[in-house]
Structures are given as structure tokens and as C-alpha cells.
Design a protein around this motif. Structure first.
Motif, mmCIF file in Angstrom:
data_model
loop_
_atom_site.group_PDB
_atom_site.id
_atom_site.type_symbol
_atom_site.label_atom_id
_atom_site.label_comp_id
_atom_site.label_asym_id
_atom_site.label_seq_id
_atom_site.Cartn_x
_atom_site.Cartn_y
_atom_site.Cartn_z
ATOM 1 N N PRO A 56 54.357 26.990 38.886
ATOM 2 C CA PRO A 56 53.255 27.562 39.674
ATOM 3 C C PRO A 56 53.337 29.079 39.809
ATOM 4 C CG PRO A 56 54.113 25.627 40.767
ATOM 5 C CD PRO A 56 55.028 25.907 39.603
ATOM 6 N N ILE A 57 54.542 29.624 39.820
ATOM 7 C CA ILE A 57 54.682 31.069 39.982
ATOM 8 C C ILE A 57 54.214 31.823 38.733
ATOM 9 C CG2 ILE A 57 57.047 31.371 39.170
ATOM 10 C CD1 ILE A 57 55.555 32.846 42.345
ATOM 11 N N GLU A 58 54.162 31.137 37.593
ATOM 12 C CA GLU A 58 53.731 31.769 36.348
ATOM 13 C C GLU A 58 52.221 31.737 36.157
ATOM 14 O OE1 GLU A 58 55.921 29.746 33.341
ATOM 15 O OE2 GLU A 58 57.822 30.654 33.909
ATOM 16 N N MET A 59 51.531 30.973 36.990
ATOM 17 C CA MET A 59 50.072 30.912 36.897
ATOM 18 C C MET A 59 49.487 32.229 37.403
ATOM 19 S SD MET A 59 49.272 27.118 38.252
ATOM 20 C CE MET A 59 50.165 25.719 37.665
ATOM 21 N N PRO A 60 48.369 32.665 36.834
ATOM 22 C CA PRO A 60 47.797 33.968 37.238
ATOM 23 C C PRO A 60 46.993 33.891 38.539
ATOM 24 C CG PRO A 60 46.469 33.011 35.518
ATOM 25 C CD PRO A 60 47.639 32.081 35.713
ATOM 26 N N ILE A 61 47.578 33.310 39.555
ATOM 27 C CA ILE A 61 46.882 33.135 40.830
ATOM 28 C C ILE A 61 46.640 34.480 41.508
ATOM 29 C CG2 ILE A 61 47.094 32.129 43.135
ATOM 30 C CD1 ILE A 61 48.754 29.902 41.841
ATOM 31 N N PHE A 62 47.572 35.421 41.343
ATOM 32 C CA PHE A 62 47.512 36.692 42.049
ATOM 33 C C PHE A 62 46.953 37.826 41.199
ATOM 34 C CE2 PHE A 62 51.028 34.392 44.114
ATOM 35 C CZ PHE A 62 50.459 34.266 45.358
ATOM 36 N N ASP A 63 46.468 37.544 39.995
ATOM 37 C CA ASP A 63 45.829 38.583 39.194
ATOM 38 C C ASP A 63 44.476 38.921 39.803
ATOM 39 O OD1 ASP A 63 47.888 38.864 37.451
ATOM 40 O OD2 ASP A 63 47.015 37.633 35.877
ATOM 41 N N PHE A 64 44.101 40.186 39.701
ATOM 42 C CA PHE A 64 42.881 40.634 40.378
ATOM 43 C C PHE A 64 41.624 39.941 39.878
ATOM 44 C CE2 PHE A 64 44.968 44.451 42.191
ATOM 45 C CZ PHE A 64 44.554 44.245 43.472
ATOM 46 N N VAL A 65 41.633 39.422 38.694
ATOM 47 C CA VAL A 65 40.444 38.723 38.227
ATOM 48 C C VAL A 65 40.278 37.415 38.998
ATOM 49 C CG1 VAL A 65 39.369 37.674 36.214
ATOM 50 C CG2 VAL A 65 40.660 39.769 35.963
ATOM 51 N N ASP A 66 41.393 36.748 39.320
ATOM 52 C CA ASP A 66 41.334 35.433 39.953
ATOM 53 C C ASP A 66 41.620 35.438 41.444
ATOM 54 O OD1 ASP A 66 40.837 34.220 37.492
ATOM 55 O OD2 ASP A 66 42.981 34.106 37.028
ATOM 56 N N ILE A 67 42.200 36.484 41.964
ATOM 57 C CA ILE A 67 42.663 36.451 43.359
ATOM 58 C C ILE A 67 41.520 36.302 44.349
ATOM 59 C CG2 ILE A 67 42.675 38.938 43.794
ATOM 60 C CD1 ILE A 67 45.370 38.432 45.235
ATOM 61 N N TRP A 68 40.369 36.872 44.053
ATOM 62 C CA TRP A 68 39.255 36.808 45.002
ATOM 63 C C TRP A 68 38.763 35.378 45.142
ATOM 64 C CZ3 TRP A 68 39.922 40.866 47.490
ATOM 65 C CH2 TRP A 68 40.227 42.062 46.873
ATOM 66 N N GLN A 69 38.653 34.671 44.044
ATOM 67 C CA GLN A 69 38.214 33.282 44.087
ATOM 68 C C GLN A 69 39.254 32.414 44.794
ATOM 69 O OE1 GLN A 69 37.456 31.664 40.232
ATOM 70 N NE2 GLN A 69 37.055 29.622 40.989
ATOM 71 N N GLU A 149 38.416 48.135 36.954
ATOM 72 C CA GLU A 149 37.442 47.144 36.465
ATOM 73 C C GLU A 149 37.892 45.719 36.745
ATOM 74 O OE1 GLU A 149 38.738 46.831 31.813
ATOM 75 O OE2 GLU A 149 37.504 48.527 32.446
ATOM 76 N N TYR A 150 39.200 45.468 36.737
ATOM 77 C CA TYR A 150 39.698 44.134 37.043
ATOM 78 C C TYR A 150 39.728 43.878 38.547
ATOM 79 C CZ TYR A 150 41.051 43.690 32.185
ATOM 80 O OH TYR A 150 41.028 43.614 30.829
ATOM 81 N N ILE A 151 39.945 44.912 39.322
ATOM 82 C CA ILE A 151 39.988 44.747 40.785
ATOM 83 C C ILE A 151 38.623 44.316 41.317
ATOM 84 C CG2 ILE A 151 40.255 45.976 42.974
ATOM 85 C CD1 ILE A 151 42.426 47.642 41.634
ATOM 86 N N VAL A 152 37.560 44.922 40.813
ATOM 87 C CA VAL A 152 36.224 44.648 41.363
ATOM 88 C C VAL A 152 35.445 43.603 40.566
ATOM 89 C CG1 VAL A 152 36.031 46.913 42.417
ATOM 90 C CG2 VAL A 152 35.187 46.574 40.098
ATOM 91 N N LYS A 153 36.071 42.990 39.563
ATOM 92 C CA LYS A 153 35.335 42.081 38.688
ATOM 93 C C LYS A 153 34.752 40.899 39.451
ATOM 94 C CE LYS A 153 35.451 39.707 34.327
ATOM 95 N NZ LYS A 153 36.196 39.401 33.133
ATOM 96 N N ASN A 154 35.543 40.197 40.221
ATOM 97 C CA ASN A 154 35.059 39.017 40.955
ATOM 98 C C ASN A 154 35.080 39.208 42.456
ATOM 99 O OD1 ASN A 154 34.545 37.490 38.666
ATOM 100 N ND2 ASN A 154 36.615 36.634 38.604
ATOM 101 N N ILE A 155 34.940 40.436 42.909
ATOM 102 C CA ILE A 155 35.003 40.729 44.346
ATOM 103 C C ILE A 155 33.793 40.156 45.098
ATOM 104 C CG2 ILE A 155 33.831 42.955 44.452
ATOM 105 C CD1 ILE A 155 36.314 43.891 46.089
ATOM 106 N N ALA A 156 32.778 39.708 44.370
ATOM 107 C CA ALA A 156 31.608 39.116 45.012
ATOM 108 C C ALA A 156 31.951 37.824 45.743
ATOM 109 C CB ALA A 156 30.524 38.852 43.966
ATOM 110 N N PHE A 157 33.068 37.195 45.419
ATOM 111 C CA PHE A 157 33.484 35.993 46.149
ATOM 112 C C PHE A 157 33.754 36.306 47.618
ATOM 113 C CE2 PHE A 157 34.519 34.388 41.906
ATOM 114 C CZ PHE A 157 33.975 33.122 41.995
ATOM 115 N N VAL A 158 34.199 37.526 47.904
ATOM 116 C CA VAL A 158 34.471 37.901 49.297
ATOM 117 C C VAL A 158 33.158 37.956 50.049
ATOM 118 C CG1 VAL A 158 35.396 39.687 50.794
ATOM 119 C CG2 VAL A 158 36.542 39.163 48.668
#
Length: 158
Positions: A56-69, A149-158
């Protein structure tokens, strides 16, 4: 509009359960951002090989593309706490007869409803800011990509 929001906050200022529940929500969001990586480390240690060979620690859960979701999904479990804040606000109006007093003092019923909607929007704004800062903190510590660009990519989830 600002006047109605000030009236609502002034009525809620002395009411401690409202502030305790609001603080509990913020504490849960901050606690989530501080402890989530440690929980995943612990879980990875329990699983050994992981789930189908992936820890689980290797999954990209905390990458900025996925963290917002991911963060907003987990944050949805804490939304009943915010719902209780609104229920407490309406209960106070009925219990302390401030609804009648507001109407006697010149506030119309429409203004009263608008003030409750403004309070709801204010609480939503504070919760959104808490999720935003938690995501920025978690992502800045644990994300492998940190470009804008990666930080704000999926920020619309917030």
C-alpha cells in the motif's frame, strides 16, 4: 449578506458544542494528514507481500494528481460532523427563541433562511480550506511530482 453571517456567528459564539464539533472536524482532517502515511507504513508491514504483490505504501495515493480525489473521498466520512453543526444552529434558534426575537427585531423570515444558508456556505468554505491545506501538506511531503501543473490538475475535487 455579511450582516446576516455576523448575526449567525454572534449567536453561535457562546455555544460551546458548536465550536467543539467544528474543532473536532478540523482535528480529524489535520490528524488524517499527519497520520495517514504512518498508517500505510504499518499496514504494509502487516501485509508482508502486500495485495497481489503491491505494498500500500508504494501506491501513488499521495501524488498530487491523485491526492485530491483520495483526500476528499476520505473527508466525506467526516461530513456528518458538519451536518451536526447546522442542526445545532437550527436547534439553538428553536430552543432559545432567537428565531422569534430576530423576527421581532425586524429580520424577515427570508433573511433568516438566507442567514442559515450563509452559515452553511461559511462552514463549507472552512471545511474546503481545511481539506485544501491538508492536501497541500500531505502532497508536499509525500508526492513524487511537485510541479504546479500536477498540483492543480485535480484540485476541483476539493
Amino acid at each position: 449578506m455579511i450582516r446576516l453571517l455576523k448575526i449567525e456567528l454572534q449567536k453561535l459564539r457562546p455555544y460551546k458544542p458548536f465550536w467543539i464539533l467544528g474543532g473536532l472536524y478540523l482535528l480529524l482532517m489535520v490528524g488524517l494528514s499527519l497520520s495517514s502515511h504512518a498508517i500505510l507504513d504499518w499496514w504494509s508491514g502487516l501485509l508482508g507481500n502486500g495485495i497481489q504483490g503491491i505494498l500500500p505504501i508504494e501506491m501513488p495515493i499521495f501524488d498530487f494528481v491523485d491526492i485530491w480525489q483520495n483526500l476528499t473521498w476520505v473527508g466525506r466520512f467526516y461530513l456528518p460532523v458538519l451536518g451536526f453543526l447546522i442542526v445545532i444552529s437550527v436547534y439553538n434558534e428553536i430552543n432559545h427563541n432567537t428565531l422569534k426575537q430576530n423576527i421581532i427585531d425586524g429580520m424577515s423570515r427570508n433573511e433568516w433562511v438566507i442567514s442559515k444558508i450563509l452559515l452553511l456556505l461559511f462552514i463549507s468554505l472552512v471545511a474546503g480550506v481545511a481539506v485544501l491545506f491538508s492536501g497541500l501538506y500531505m502532497g508536499s511531503l509525500h508526492s513524487s511530482v511537485t510541479s504546479y501543473e500536477y498540483i492543480v490538475k485535480n484540485i476541483a475535487f476539493v
